[in-house]
Design a protein around this motif. Structure first.
Motif, PDB file in Angstrom:
ATOM      1  N   MET A  70     146.557 131.029  61.727  1.00 37.10           N
ATOM      2  CA  MET A  70     145.186 130.625  61.512  1.00 37.10           C
ATOM      3  C   MET A  70     144.544 130.343  62.867  1.00 37.10           C
ATOM      4  N   HIS A  71     143.348 130.816  63.038  1.00 38.34           N
ATOM      5  CA  HIS A  71     142.577 130.630  64.262  1.00 38.34           C
ATOM      6  C   HIS A  71     142.104 129.185  64.343  1.00 38.34           C
ATOM      7  N   GLN A  72     142.265 128.569  65.474  1.00 37.49           N
ATOM      8  CA  GLN A  72     141.835 127.180  65.648  1.00 37.49           C
ATOM      9  C   GLN A  72     140.608 127.109  66.543  1.00 37.49           C
ATOM     10  N   GLY A  73     139.664 128.028  66.347  1.00 35.53           N
ATOM     11  CA  GLY A  73     138.447 128.053  67.139  1.00 35.53           C
ATOM     12  C   GLY A  73     137.535 126.889  66.793  1.00 35.53           C
ATOM     13  N   THR A  74     136.511 126.728  67.594  1.00 30.55           N
ATOM     14  CA  THR A  74     135.517 125.691  67.368  1.00 30.55           C
ATOM     15  C   THR A  74     134.288 126.329  66.752  1.00 30.55           C
ATOM     16  N   TYR A  75     133.821 125.767  65.666  1.00 26.39           N
ATOM     17  CA  TYR A  75     132.650 126.289  64.979  1.00 26.39           C
ATOM     18  C   TYR A  75     131.633 125.177  64.790  1.00 26.39           C
ATOM     19  N   ILE A  76     130.366 125.543  64.839  1.00 23.63           N
ATOM     20  CA  ILE A  76     129.289 124.620  64.518  1.00 23.63           C
ATOM     21  C   ILE A  76     128.788 125.008  63.139  1.00 23.63           C
ATOM     22  N   ILE A  77     128.866 124.075  62.199  1.00 21.06           N
ATOM     23  CA  ILE A  77     128.428 124.333  60.832  1.00 21.06           C
ATOM     24  C   ILE A  77     127.131 123.571  60.595  1.00 21.06           C
ATOM     25  N   ASP A  78     126.092 124.283  60.213  1.00 23.13           N
ATOM     26  CA  ASP A  78     124.799 123.673  59.907  1.00 23.13           C
ATOM     27  C   ASP A  78     124.638 123.689  58.386  1.00 23.13           C
ATOM     28  N   TYR A  79     124.885 122.558  57.756  1.00 18.80           N
ATOM     29  CA  TYR A  79     124.808 122.475  56.294  1.00 18.80           C
ATOM     30  C   TYR A  79     123.412 122.764  55.764  1.00 18.80           C
ATOM     31  N   GLY A  80     122.379 122.591  56.598  1.00 14.01           N
ATOM     32  CA  GLY A  80     121.014 122.822  56.154  1.00 14.01           C
ATOM     33  C   GLY A  80     120.547 124.261  56.318  1.00 14.01           C
ATOM     34  N   ALA A  81     121.348 125.085  56.955  1.00 11.44           N
ATOM     35  CA  ALA A  81     120.952 126.480  57.187  1.00 11.44           C
ATOM     36  C   ALA A  81     121.055 127.280  55.896  1.00 11.44           C
ATOM     37  N   SER A  82     120.153 128.252  55.737  1.00 14.44           N
ATOM     38  CA  SER A  82     120.209 129.083  54.529  1.00 14.44           C
ATOM     39  C   SER A  82     121.371 130.074  54.592  1.00 14.44           C
ATOM     40  N   VAL A  83     121.782 130.462  55.793  1.00  9.59           N
ATOM     41  CA  VAL A  83     122.960 131.317  55.978  1.00  9.59           C
ATOM     42  C   VAL A  83     123.732 130.818  57.192  1.00  9.59           C
TER      43      VAL A  83
END
Length: 71
Positions: free
Chosen positions: A1-14
Motif C-alpha cells: 500500500m502506498h503511504q503517500g500524503t494526500y489532501i482531502i477536501d470534504y467540501g469539494a464536489s470532486v
C-alpha cells in the motif's frame, strides 16, 4: 500500500489525484468512467477518463478520486 500524503477536501464536489501519485498497485486498480468528466480549472479545461479508490490511513477511510495527468 502506498503511504503517500494526500489532501482531502470534504467540501469539494470532486476529488482529484495525479496519475503519478498512486502506487503502481493502486494505479493498476483504476476504473474507466462511464462518461468522461470535463472540469474547468484555473488553468483551463481538463478531462478525466479514470477514477481510483485510495485508502488514507490518517483518516482510516477510502476515497474515490478522479485521475488526471497532472494536478
Amino acid at each position: 500500500m502506498h503511504q503517500g500524503t494526500y489532501i482531502i477536501d470534504y467540501g469539494a464536489s470532486v476529488s482529484l489525484v495525479s496519475k503519478s501519485d498512486p502506487s503502481p498497485q493502486e494505479y493498476a486498480l483504476r476504473r474507466k468512467l462511464k462518461r468522461t468528466q470535463l472540469l474547468r480549472t484555473a488553468n483551463g479545461k481538463v478531462s478525466a477518463d479514470y477514477c481510483v479508490e485510495l485508502y488514507v490511513p490518517d483518516l482510516d477511510d477510502k476515497f474515490l478520486l478522479l485521475v488526471l495527468d497532472n494536478t
